[in-house]
Design a protein around this motif. Structure first.
Motif: not given
Length: 336
Positions: A306-320
């Motif tokens: 749930e924390a990642l779900k809230d965090l990732f939209p705020k970080l923009g485009q990311k590559y893993i």
């Protein structure tokens, strides 16, 4: 033809047509005698005594009867009888007439208004006020005679007493007032002076009833008039500035109080919101903690996701990428 006058007179005398002669008339008058001297004197005394026993009292007055100088009775309007002259005497007192005494004024004549006196009696109107100013206070006392007996016999020189008591009453009232009150509150001062004067007149048994006291235009003496006007102007300026200050005060203070009240209400609302939020967070944490205790691994993972779900939209485009990947530049879209 010659006339015989003697013969003619004799014939007329015989016929009885001779006119009376002046000598004959005078002889007859001298023969007539008036009544004796004692009778005439007695008649005159009776007439004088009768006229002194009857007197008339007008509708607006009463008659006060004295017998050898001592008061015996009072008679009302109409035709009355008393003992003859020398025994009883009558003094008529007008009880319905309104009398007037002026102080500091001098009447200029019938039908004309009164004006300030320029003589020594004008000093009566000079009075010291309660704030140690000198005022020129003219007034008029109107009164009636309510008790003829007291008016005639209880006080000697009652007019002098009335003047002295009127002046004393007015000075007593003026001495408790400021000069501004003396000028602006004449009716109130006149009413108070009337009560004081009537009480003193009743205590002295004068038989006088004060109808009214009328105060004329009050002012200050001429030599200090200009200074007094300057003082009044300064007082008016002072009152004007005080009024303006009060007006500004009445505008600023309510506005400041309203702003303070609004700030206090906003702070109270903010505090209530923070407390409610904190209490909600506490309740939610306690609920989550209760579930965490039941299944720690599952709850920890759920919280992490749930924390990642809230965090990732705020970080923009990311590559893993994998840690072993060496060349990842082709994977990036450099045009963006």
């Amino acid at each position: 033809m010659s006339w015989d006058w003697e013969k003619l007179k004799e014939q007329q005398h015989k016929r009885g047509d001779v006119p009376p002669q002046l000598d004959d008339f005078m002889k007859k008058v001298n023969k007539f005698k008036l009544p004796g001297g004692p009778f005439l004197i007695f008649f005159i005394i009776i007439v004088m005594l009768g006229s002194s026993m009857v007197y008339t009292v007008e509708i607006d007055e009463v008659g006060v009867i004295q017998r050898f100088g001592k008061y015996v009775r009072t008679r009302g309007p109409g035709l009355n009888v008393k003992l003859p002259l020398g025994i009883e005497s009558v003094t008529k007192v007008k009880i319905k007439r309104v009398y007037k005494e002026e102080f500091g004024l001098r009447s200029s004549g019938m039908g004309e208004s009164s004006r300030f006196s320029t003589e020594s009696e004008s000093n009566v109107a000079l009075m010291l006020t309660g704030d140690l100013n000198v005022g020129l206070v003219p007034w008029i006392v109107q009164y009636r005679i309510s008790d003829p007996y007291n008016y005639l016999f209880k006080v000697e020189n009652i007019n002098r007493l009335l003047k002295d008591m009127s002046e004393s009453a007015m000075r007593l009232v003026i001495g408790d007032r400021s000069i501004n009150e003396v000028i602006s509150k004449r009716e109130e001062i006149a009413d108070e002076a009337e009560l004081v004067l009537q009480a003193e007149l009743d205590r002295a048994e004068t038989g006088i009833n004060v109808i009214t006291i009328e105060m004329k235009r009050t002012n200050v003496p001429g030599p200090v008039q200009s200074s007094f006007n300057e003082v009044n102007q300064a007082v008016q300026e002072k009152e004007k500035m005080i009024y303006q200050a009060k007006e500004a005060y009445n505008k600023a203070i309510p506005a400041a109080r309203g702003e303070a009240e609004r700030t206090i209400k906003a702070a109270e609302g903010y505090a209530l919101d923070r407390v409610n939020r904190a209490q909600g967070d506490v309740s939610r944490f306690n609920a989550v903690y209760a579930e965490y205790v039941k299944a720690k691994d599952i709850t920890k993972r759920r919280l992490y996701l749930e924390a990642l779900k809230d965090l990732f939209p705020k970080l923009g485009q990311k590559y893993i990428i994998d840690a072993d990947q060496k060349n990842f530049l082709p994977l990036l879209n450099l045009k963006k």
